[in-house]
Design an enzyme around this catalytic site. Structure first.
Site, short mmCIF file in Angstrom:
data_model
loop_
_atom_site.label_atom_id
_atom_site.label_comp_id
_atom_site.label_asym_id
_atom_site.label_seq_id
_atom_site.Cartn_x
_atom_site.Cartn_y
_atom_site.Cartn_z
N ASP A 454 4.36 1.97 -7.81
CA ASP A 454 4.75 3.06 -8.69
C ASP A 454 3.89 4.27 -8.39
O ASP A 454 2.66 4.17 -8.25
CB ASP A 454 4.56 2.61 -10.14
CG ASP A 454 5.00 3.65 -11.14
OD1 ASP A 454 6.21 3.96 -11.18
OD2 ASP A 454 4.14 4.16 -11.88
N GLU A 491 6.83 4.97 -4.36
CA GLU A 491 7.24 6.34 -4.68
C GLU A 491 6.22 7.29 -4.06
O GLU A 491 5.08 7.36 -4.52
CB GLU A 491 7.30 6.54 -6.19
CG GLU A 491 8.37 5.73 -6.89
CD GLU A 491 8.36 5.97 -8.38
OE1 GLU A 491 9.38 6.44 -8.90
OE2 GLU A 491 7.34 5.71 -9.02
#
Length: 851
Positions: A454, A491
Site C-alpha cells: 500500500d 502503489e
C-alpha cells in the site's frame, strides 16, 4: 479460550498532548541540524538534558542539500553521554529560543549497526522462549507475563531489552511495561504495550502471546507438505483482488476451505481459465473491528460487534436511509478494509472462529491451503506506510515504545499524515527492518506467495529492494519456500512530504522501473474508464464508456471535436498499456507522430515508464474508487441496455487482461459487481460491499444511496440511476460477462505472444498497424505475433482493414469460436482485403493459420 485480561490503562487522565514543537534534528552522535531562522546563529547553542547540557559548536561546510535550510552544529559529547541523554527529556536552546529535538538519526547512528542484526519478538531455542524488544530510549522495560512482572536485560550496543524463560511461558499472554519520556506529554510515563513483533494475540489485541509459529500444534494437516500451484512468471500473473469479509456471509478464513461454496467454485473457475493469484485485502491485525462477535458469557455479552438495526432490503433503491443506518454501527460492526495496522505480523482476529489465541494462525494457514487447492497462490496486501495511531493513543504500539522514532516527522516535529494516518518512516533503520522481518515471516511461516505494498511510494526504493533481497535468500531446503518465486508490487504514487524524492529515492512508478517489482498503472485505467477518480462530474467518458462514439449528456465531456481528440489520445494511452507501459516502445500515435511510450502525455507525466514487461501492473478497477460496473453506470448513456453494459465491462477488462505484464481485477468484476455507486467503501459494511455470487441476488446495484461522507456530492447523479430498475442486471448479462471474461483469460494464458519477456521482444512482435491520423475513433487494432486483436468500443460493427495482411489466413480464435459469447462469433476476416470485422462493444482475437 484465553482469559480476558484487563485492557491497557486508559489515557483519559493524562495531560492533553502538546502542540508539536521539535524543530531541531539530531542527525548523528556528533551532528545537529538547526533551522537557520531559529534564533541568532552567533549566540551560544546547547542541548539540554536531565544531566546537564551539551555545548554545540558551528560546523563549517554545512549539511547536504536536503538540509539547505539548516545550520550544522557539532555536539560536544561522548557516545556514552549521548546514550544517557537520549533516555530522558531533551530540548535545544539558544538565547530566547527553546524547542524539542527529533532523534531518529542519532538513534540509528548509535544503535542500528547492532540492533538491525537482533532477533526481536518471541524466539525459541530448545523449546525455551526469549522475548526481545527494541527500546533504546527507555529508562526501564519490564515483562508483564501472565499476571507477573519480570525484569528484562538491556543490551547497551543495540538498545534491545530481552528476557528468557522456561517452556511454561509458551502460550502465556504478555506485554511490556516501558518507562519512557513521552514528548507529546512532556513527561515520563509507564506504557503497557504489546509486542510490535507479536506472533499471536488475545482478542482485540490487548495482549501478545508467547507463540512459536513452528510449533506442530499450529500446523493444520498437510501444512508441511503443502504443494502450491506452479508459479507463473510475474509478467503473466492474473490477480483477483478480494476482501475476506466480502467473500462469504461468514466472512472468515475458513470460508476458503469449502470447495463446494459458491465463492470457491467461482474462484476455481477463474483459476482454471488462467487466474493465478488471489490478492487479499489486509489480513494482518488491524485496529478498527471489534474481534469478538456477540457471544454470551454467563448471560452477558462479551463483545460489542454491531449490525445495522434496520430492514435494509425493504428500503427503496434510491433511498438515503440505508447509508444512514449503516453509518450508525460502522464504528462497531465487523466490517473495515483494514488499512489501519495495529500488529503487522499477526493474522486479523475478526476473521478467525476464535480470535483469542493462536487459532487465527491455524485458520489463516488453512485458508492458504484452500486457495492452493483451487489452483491459486496467495498475495497479501500489506500496509507498512502508516499505523492506526501514534503518540500515547491506546492503538499506538510503536510510538509508545520508542517515542518519536518510527514515524516520519515534519519540520516542526508533528507526525506526517499524508497517507491519511500516522506515516511511518521506513527510511529509519529499525522501521525498515520491521518491514523486511515481517514480510519474511509471512512468506516463511504462512507460505504467502506475494505482497502488494500500500502506498509504496512512501517507502524508500532501498527498503523495497531489501525486502526483495531477503525473500530471494529463502530456499525450499532451508526455509520451506522458494523466496524467488514470491511476487512484489505496489502503489507507486508520488505525493506528500516525500514527493519527488525529497527525503530519499522513493519506490515510485518511475524509480521502480527495471526492478521486476511492479507498480499499478493509472494511465490505462483512466483511459479505459474515462476521467479520473476525483472528478466532480462522474460522467466523464473514456474508451470503454462511450466517449465520442456514444456520448452522454454531460457538458464535462466537451464538444464533439474535443471528445474525438480526447478519445484518440486515450487510445494512445491504452496502446502504451497493452505494451506493458514500456517507456521505450516506439509506435505511431493518433496524430501520426513517431513516439515512444514515454512521449505520450498522461496529465503532465510520461505514460510509459516501464523498462520491461512486469514493471507495470494493468487494471481497470480495484477496491478504491467506484467498481467498474458503477463507473460505467455513471458514464454510459442511461438508456444503454443491460447486455451492452455487460459487453462494455468485458471490453474494459480486456484492455488490461490482454496486456503484456501482470494484470489485476477486483473480485466480482466479471459478475458486474456493484457497490451501489460507493466510491470509498472501506467502512460501508456488508450491505454495500458483499459479493453476490448467485446472479439471482443481483449484483449489488440499487442498495440505496452510497454513504454520504464520500459520496453526497454525487447523489444528484446517483439517485436517478439507482432508481432505474433497468440498471440492475439479471442473470443473463451477469453470466454472459463472466463467461466472456474467462474466455479472454484462456486466450491470455495459452497464447505465448502475450508473455514476451523483454522490451525488445515486445517492440519486435507487437504493433498497432492502423494507428495514426486516420485510425478509427473507438477501435484499437493490435498485431501480436500471429494474432490480431481488435477492441471495438463503439456501439456499432466496425471493419478494420490492414492491407499488409491481405491474403493471410486469419480466423477467430478457437476459444472464442467455441466460447460462450454468441456475438463475438459473428466477427469475421476477409482475406482478399485483410479486413477484420468486429461487432460493437466486442473484443475479438484472430489467429493466423499455422504455417
Amino acid at each position: 479460550m484465553f482469559p480476558l485480561l484487563g485492557p491497557s490503562p486508559a489515557h483519559a487522565a493524562e495531560p492533553a498532548p502538546q502542540k508539536p514543537d521539535a524543530k531541531v534534528q539530531w542527525l548523528d552522535r556528533q551532528t545537529i541540524a538547526w533551522p537557520k531562522n531559529l534564533g541568532d546563529p552567533t549566540r551560544p547553542h546547547r542541548l539540554v538534558h536531565e544531566g546537564g547540557a551539551f555545548t554545540l559548536t558551528p560546523r563549517p561546510g554545512g549539511l547536504t542539500a536536503a538540509y539547505a535550510a539548516y545550520d550544522a552544529f557539532h555536539v560536544e559529547a561522548t557516545p556514552e553521554q549521548v546514550r544517557s541523554a537520549l533516555r530522558g527529556p531533551l530540548t535545544a536552546e539558544t538565547d530566547g529560543v527553546t524547542t524539542g529535538v527529533q532523534i531518529p538519526g542519532v538513534l540509528d547512528d548509535l544503535y542500528a549497526p547492532a540492533a538491525t542484526k537482533a532477533h526481536l519478538g518471541p524466539t525459541f531455542r530448545n523449546g525455551r522462549p526469549t522475548l526481545s524488544v527494541w527500546a533504546p530510549t527507555a529508562r526501564t522495560v519490564a515483562l508483564e507475563l501472565d499476571g507477573r512482572t519480570l525484569p528484562m536485560r538491556r543490551d547497551d550496543a543495540s538498545g534491545v531489552w530481552s528476557a528468557t524463560g522456561p517452556r511454561s511461558w509458551a502460550g502465556k499472554p504478555y506485554r511490556y511495561a516501558v518507562t519512557v519520556h513521552a514528548p507529546t506529554l512532556r513527561k515520563t510515563v509507564v506504557n503497557h504495550v504489546t509486542d510490535p513483533y507479536s506472533t499471536a494475540l488475545t482478542a482485540d489485541s490487548t495482549h501478545s502471546l508467547v507463540t512459536d509459529l513452528a510449533a506442530p500444534t499450529l500446523a493444520p494437516p498437510g501444512w508441511q507438505g503443502l504443494r502450491k500451484p506452479k508459479p507463473v512468471p510475474f509478467r503473466d500473473a492474473r490477480i483477483q483482488e478480494l476482501h475476506v469479509r466480502d467473500f462469504s456471509p461468514r466472512g472468515d478464513y475458513l470460508a476458503f476451505t469449502d470447495p463446494a461454496s459458491p465463492g470457491m467454485r467461482h474462484l476455481k473457475g477463474l483459476a482454471d481459465a488462467g487466474t493465478s493469484y488471489v490478492h487479499l485485502l489486509p489480513v494482518f491485525d488491524f485496529a478498527t473491528v471489534p474481534e469478538l462477535p456477540q457471544l454470551p458469557l454467563g448471560g452477558a455479552p462479551i463483545a460489542d460487534q454491531a449490525t445495522p438495526p434496520c430492514d435494509l432490503p425493504a428500503l427503496p433503491a434510491d433511498s438515503d436511509e440505508q447509508q444512514k443506518c449503516v453509518a450508525r454501527t460502522a464504528a462497531r460492526d465487523a466490517y473495515n478494509w483494514g488499512y489501519d495496522p495495529l500488529h503487522y505480523t499477526v493474522p486479523e482476529g475478526s476473521y478467525a472462529s476464535d480470535p483469542d489465541g493462536p487459532r487465527r494462525t491455524v485458520e489463516f494457514r488453512r485458508m492458504v491451503q484452500g486457495l492452493a487447492g483451487a489452483g491459486l497462490r496467495t498475495v497479501m496486501d500489506v500496509v507498512y506506510n502508516h499505523t492506526a495511531a501514534s503518540g500515547q493513543d491506546d492503538k499506538s504500539v510503536l510510538d509508545r515504545i520508542v517515542p518519536g522514532y518510527y514515524h516520519r516527522l515534519l519540520d516542526d516535529g508533528a507526525v506526517a499524515t499524508s497517507t491519511c494516518c500516522a506515516n511511518t518512516a521506513p527510511e529509519h533503520a529499525m522501521m525498515g527492518k520491521l518491514v523486511v522481518d515481517s514480510v519474511v515471516t509471512w512468506a516463511k511461516e504462512y507460505k504467502v506467495d506475494g505482497f502488494r505494498f500500500d502506498l509504496m511510494g512512501h517507502h524508500p526504493k532501498a527498503n523495497i529492494l531489501a525486502v526483495r533481497a531477503a525473500l530471494d535468500a529463502l530456499t525450499p531446503a532451508k526455509d520451506g519456500v522458494d523466496g524467488k518465486s514470491v511476487i512484489l508490487y505496489g502503489e507507486g504514487w508520488n505525493f506528500g512530504e516525500v514527493a519527488d524524492d525529497a527525503r530519499f529515492v522513493q519506490a515510485t512508478q518511475k524509480n521502480m522501473a527495471g526492478t521486476g517489482i511492479a507498480t499499478f498503472s493509472d494511465r490505462s485505467r483512466d483511459a479505459i474508464r474515462g476521467g479520473g477518480p476525483f472528478d466532480d462530474d462522474p460522467r466523464v467518458q473514456g474508451f470503454a464508456s462511450g466517449l465520442f462514439t456514444d456520448p452522454n449528456a454531460s457538458p464535462a465531456n466537451g464538444s464533439p471535436a474535443e471528445q474525438r481528440a480526447r478519445l484518440l489520445h486515450t487510445q494512445d494511452l491504452i496502446k502504451v498499456g497493452l505494451t506493458g507501459n514500456l517507456a521505450a516502445y516506439r509506435f505511431t500515435d493518433s496524430t501520426g507522430r513517431s513516439v515512444r511510450g514515454a512521449d505520450v502525455d498522461y496529465n503532465g507525466q510520461p505514460a510509459g515508464y516501464a523498462a520491461a514487461p512486469g514493471d507495470a501492473l494493468s487494471y481497470a478497477d480495484a477496491h478504491d474508487n467506484e467498481t467498474l460496473y458503477d463507473a460505467l453506470a455513471y458514464k454510459l448513456p442511461p438508456a444503454t441496455p443491460a447486455a451492452d453494459r455487460a459487453r462494455a465491462q468485458v471490453l474494459a477488462l480486456a484492455a488490461a487482461t490482454l496486456s503484456q505484464g501482470p494484470a489485476l481485477s477486483q473480485a466480482g468484476t466479471d459478475l458486474l459487481r456493484s457497490k451501489s455507486l460507493d466510491r470509498n467503501s472501506y467502512d460501508s459494511g456488508d450491505w454495500f460491499n458483499a459479493i453476490h455470487w448467485n446472479c439471482a441476488e443481483g449484483n449489488g446495484f440499487g442498495r440505496g444511496l452510497p454513504p454520504a461522507a464520500d459520496n453526497a456530492a454525487k447523489w444528484p447523479y446517483a439517485r436517478p440511476l439507482l432508481a432505474d430498475p433497468a440498471l440492475r442486471p439479471g442473470c443473463g448479462p451477469i453470466t454472459a460477462a463472466s463467461a466472456a471474461y474467462r474466455d479472454l483469460l484462456r486466450i491470455r494464458t495459452t497464447e505465448k505472444a502475450f508473455s514476451l519477456p523483454t522490451a525488445e521482444a515486445v517492440q519486435s512482435a507487437l504493433s498497432f498497424p492502423l494507428s495514426g491520423r486516420d485510425e478509427t475513433p473507438g477501435v484499437i487494432t493490435m498485431r501480436l505475433g500471429d494474432l490480431v486483436v481488435v477492441l471495438n468500443a463503439t456501439p456499432q460493427e466496425r471493419a478494420q482493414t490492414v492491407p499488409a495482411l491481405a491474403g493471410a489466413g486469419y480466423s477467430l480464435h478457437p476459444v472464442q469460436a467455441r466460447g460462450a459469447d454468441p456475438v463475438v462469433k459473428s466477427a469475421s476476416y476477409t482475406a482478399g482485403t485483410g479486413t477484420f470485422t468486429v461487432p460493437g462493444r466486442t473484443v475479438a482475437v484472430f489467429r493466423g493459420a499455422t504455417l
